[in-house]
Design a protein around this motif. Sequence first.
Motif, mmCIF file in Angstrom:
data_model
loop_
_atom_site.group_PDB
_atom_site.id
_atom_site.type_symbol
_atom_site.label_atom_id
_atom_site.label_comp_id
_atom_site.label_asym_id
_atom_site.label_seq_id
_atom_site.Cartn_x
_atom_site.Cartn_y
_atom_site.Cartn_z
ATOM 1 N N LEU A 58 0.882 -1.150 0.000
ATOM 2 C CA LEU A 58 0.000 0.000 0.000
ATOM 3 C C LEU A 58 0.929 1.212 0.000
ATOM 4 O O LEU A 58 1.806 1.332 0.847
ATOM 5 C CB LEU A 58 -0.850 -0.014 1.271
ATOM 6 C CG LEU A 58 -1.847 1.126 1.418
ATOM 7 C CD1 LEU A 58 -2.919 1.014 0.351
ATOM 8 C CD2 LEU A 58 -2.481 1.081 2.802
ATOM 9 N N VAL A 78 1.609 5.012 0.561
ATOM 10 C CA VAL A 78 1.002 6.099 1.319
ATOM 11 C C VAL A 78 1.905 7.318 1.254
ATOM 12 O O VAL A 78 3.097 7.207 0.954
ATOM 13 C CB VAL A 78 0.804 5.703 2.804
ATOM 14 C CG1 VAL A 78 -0.120 4.520 2.919
ATOM 15 C CG2 VAL A 78 2.135 5.425 3.477
ATOM 16 N N VAL A 138 -1.510 -5.311 6.251
ATOM 17 C CA VAL A 138 -2.587 -4.319 6.330
ATOM 18 C C VAL A 138 -3.927 -5.025 6.509
ATOM 19 O O VAL A 138 -4.270 -5.916 5.741
ATOM 20 C CB VAL A 138 -2.633 -3.440 5.054
ATOM 21 C CG1 VAL A 138 -3.829 -2.496 5.096
ATOM 22 C CG2 VAL A 138 -1.343 -2.647 4.919
ATOM 23 N N GLU A 162 -7.015 -3.172 7.280
ATOM 24 C CA GLU A 162 -8.012 -2.304 6.661
ATOM 25 C C GLU A 162 -7.491 -0.867 6.692
ATOM 26 O O GLU A 162 -6.486 -0.581 7.337
ATOM 27 C CB GLU A 162 -9.343 -2.396 7.413
ATOM 28 C CG GLU A 162 -9.241 -1.973 8.863
ATOM 29 C CD GLU A 162 -10.545 -2.189 9.608
ATOM 30 O OE1 GLU A 162 -11.598 -1.778 9.073
ATOM 31 O OE2 GLU A 162 -10.523 -2.750 10.711
ATOM 32 N N THR A 163 -8.186 0.008 5.954
ATOM 33 C CA THR A 163 -7.817 1.420 6.057
ATOM 34 C C THR A 163 -9.068 2.190 6.474
ATOM 35 O O THR A 163 -10.175 1.828 6.112
ATOM 36 C CB THR A 163 -7.310 1.961 4.706
ATOM 37 O OG1 THR A 163 -8.274 1.658 3.708
ATOM 38 C CG2 THR A 163 -5.997 1.360 4.317
ATOM 39 N N PHE A 217 -6.025 9.617 7.490
ATOM 40 C CA PHE A 217 -6.145 8.216 7.091
ATOM 41 C C PHE A 217 -5.412 7.342 8.094
ATOM 42 O O PHE A 217 -4.299 7.678 8.500
ATOM 43 C CB PHE A 217 -5.564 8.006 5.691
ATOM 44 C CG PHE A 217 -6.421 8.585 4.614
ATOM 45 C CD1 PHE A 217 -7.522 7.866 4.150
ATOM 46 C CD2 PHE A 217 -6.146 9.844 4.079
ATOM 47 C CE1 PHE A 217 -8.323 8.399 3.163
ATOM 48 C CE2 PHE A 217 -6.945 10.371 3.094
ATOM 49 C CZ PHE A 217 -8.042 9.656 2.630
ATOM 50 N N VAL A 275 -4.120 3.498 8.593
ATOM 51 C CA VAL A 275 -3.917 2.154 8.030
ATOM 52 C C VAL A 275 -3.812 1.201 9.208
ATOM 53 O O VAL A 275 -2.902 1.328 10.031
ATOM 54 C CB VAL A 275 -2.628 2.103 7.183
ATOM 55 C CG1 VAL A 275 -2.432 0.708 6.606
ATOM 56 C CG2 VAL A 275 -2.673 3.152 6.087
ATOM 57 N N GLY A 308 -2.714 1.263 14.472
ATOM 58 C CA GLY A 308 -3.122 2.136 13.378
ATOM 59 C C GLY A 308 -1.962 3.039 12.997
ATOM 60 O O GLY A 308 -1.347 3.662 13.851
ATOM 61 N N LEU A 368 -3.661 8.011 0.979
ATOM 62 C CA LEU A 368 -3.444 6.667 0.456
ATOM 63 C C LEU A 368 -3.298 6.817 -1.051
ATOM 64 O O LEU A 368 -4.165 7.344 -1.722
ATOM 65 C CB LEU A 368 -4.647 5.770 0.765
ATOM 66 C CG LEU A 368 -5.033 5.641 2.237
ATOM 67 C CD1 LEU A 368 -6.286 4.782 2.367
ATOM 68 C CD2 LEU A 368 -3.893 5.053 3.052
#
Lengths: 122, 698
Positions: B560, B562, B576, B578-579, B626, B628, B638, B644
């Motif tokens: 991912l 970022v 990961v 979820e975001t 955001f 992640v 987190g 993202l």
Amino acid sequence: MAKKILIAEDSATMRYLIMSTISALGNYEIIEAANGFEALRILPREKVDLVITDINMPDINGLELVSFIKSNPNYKSTPLFIISTEGSERDREKGIQLGADAYLVKPFSPEELQTLVKRFLT
Amino acid sequence: MADQTSSRAIKDFLGEAEEILEKLNLDLVTLGDGIESGEGSPDLLNSIFRGAHSFKGLSGMFGFDDISELSHHMENLLDSLRLGKVPLSAALIETLFEVLEVLTRLVHGKGESEDFTFDVTPQIDQINRHLKGDGSDRDRLLASYRIDPDILKVLTEYEEHRLLDNIKKGRNLLRVKANLSLATFDQELAAITELLKKEGEVISTLPSAGDIPDHIGFQLLVGTTISPAQLAAQLQDDNIVVDSLAASAHAASTGRPGTTASAVATAVSAPAVSGEVSASAAEPARIEASEEAAASLRSISRTVRVDIDKLDALMNIVGELVLSKGAIVSLTERFKNEGQNELTMELQKATRVLERRLEDLQKGVMEVRMVPVAQLFDKMVRIVRRVSSERGKKVTLDIRGADTELDKLIVEDLSDPLMHIIRNSIDHGIEAVEERLAAGKSEKGTICLWASQKGNHVVLEVHDDGRGIDPERVRRKAVEQGLITKDAEISQEDVYNLIFRPGFSTSEAVTELSGRGVGMDVVKNNISALSGMIEIDSKVAIGTSISITLPITLAIIKALIVSVSGRTYAIPINSVLETLMVDAGTIHTIERREVIELRETTLPLLRIADAFGLGAETKAANQRLFVVVVGLAEKKMGVVVDELLGQQDVVIKSLGSTLAFVRGISGAADLGNQKTILVLDVGGLMGEVLRGESSFYV
């Protein structure tokens, strides 16, 4: 047509060494068997001109393979070498009694093997 | 043949030699375990002998005199052992282990340079001491029994010994005859052998030309306590004929010397005679026609050994391809955005096909690199055996999940850390026998070594039932070593963290093992370098458990992408969960740590901008953030980022040893557009956060 040589030997490295030594001699078709059972299966399928077998194999031993070949009218006349190791004289002696045509003792030189192959295949 | 050996042959030799030595080591462990219960199994002994025998033959062919000399002596000793000439003893097993160790060192040495050598006479002398007093009355005994000479003709020396042993034990000698199809005889024979082994010992298997076309006959010589009729009933097959070769009543009880023996004496040195036993059959033998043997042989002829460097090179090419594909995909996107036409549609289709094929290729190459952790566990079996005997402790190793697969390189790199953990367990964890008994524990300590796959990760767990980590002791040591102040209060978590600090050691005396100067900090760094995470849990007097979570592979990963404070980072997608997009207002502070509520759990946050000291101006300005959510094993955290940017395949490259000290970064990745970005070390960052350190640069 190239002569066919069956090598029954459970060590892949040994098979490779034997193969490369014989290949240096000329055009031979080499069939590898990684154990005695494979050799038993190959024999009726291929017209083999020479068999080279190790004595120590895990499923059936080389002596048993010699006995099988030399007591069978179909394969009886096929030349056969046994490969033994230093210290196993008695087993080697038995192989000769059972009809093996020649023996090699590990470690052998390429020349020894080549001389034998030439003697039986030309 | 040494003069013509190519480097390929040498490599083959090293590979095969290592394999044989590993197997020998394992078998010896099993043999050693059997000492208490009496003699070792003939199958096992024979398999060990065969291993040593092949090894000797192999090394002789390469002209490695030191190796073949020593292995020749080892083979002699094993031969005497299997022929019953020397008794099995703990001392003998010790000697064999030492010889294997020396052989392994020699083989590894030859790998570096073919001229590598050292003196092996101490080991040879040791072997010779065991061989002394070899007074066998084998031949005399064999001569005094009445056995058909044809039977002896194809028996190897070892098989003669087994035959004799069966007669001595008063067993019936039976002959089992079967005609089997050429196509399936190995499986059928394996099934028959399996059955026969339940009733006795298969001494020999002799093939003979069958009368039926496409069939092959087999005669098996079996030593058993049951009668031919009973055995036939067990086999339940009309095509299998069982008859008697020598009944125990004749053979064992009479034991009279064969009178006609000498007349029939063949080239076989053991005199033999055809007595009242009518059946005569030449029966040679091989003991292990079991399924297992058949399977392993098949694998020998179907396996290719490949240098890991070649696989790496292949993986690199695949990696480059993946990057090129990424470039094509983004070009296609640009075309699409500039207006749809037939050509762009075609291009899109072709790109999708390319993507799928490339995925297959990538998967295929990955799979080739995967090896079962059994390779690693086998080594640990030896370590446990050796270290426990050195330390005079009794330890059982409980292995589970050995077939779990991991990238070969990870397995290699795990070897040292895992070894260290296990040594620690035996050294510091498992108590001495008296101490265990006094604590009401069983005499033998247990170390569990379990592996399991959880999604894209593999979890290795090492538990022991030893004394556990005593927080007081850790504290005392930490104070002594100046890691904490005398009156600092430390929590259980802190105790574990101290263990991972460089230079920390609780051992009172420097043992040979802990004297190597490797601490748990090194273990932790090794695991981090593999993008893994290590956790400890321990209860005083109950035991310690260490779990290591690792990605299945390191080579190409989805990440991912970022952005934080204008910089771009990659987060491995396999960690990961979820975001989220959160409002800055939902962030609370608990015990000076920022957290958010996530579905009734509290999620600790890490602001990358703070952690890397990128400047705090974004914190206040951004109302929406955001997050992640990343997780490894049971832990979650987190990661707060500004934006993202999307998902992408990346090839991770290490930062090299000069930058190894940088915390929170596991490597660099190329995005395919000549832009290099840093990859976050999720495991490492989580460790820091869960420990409460929010900034690395203080």
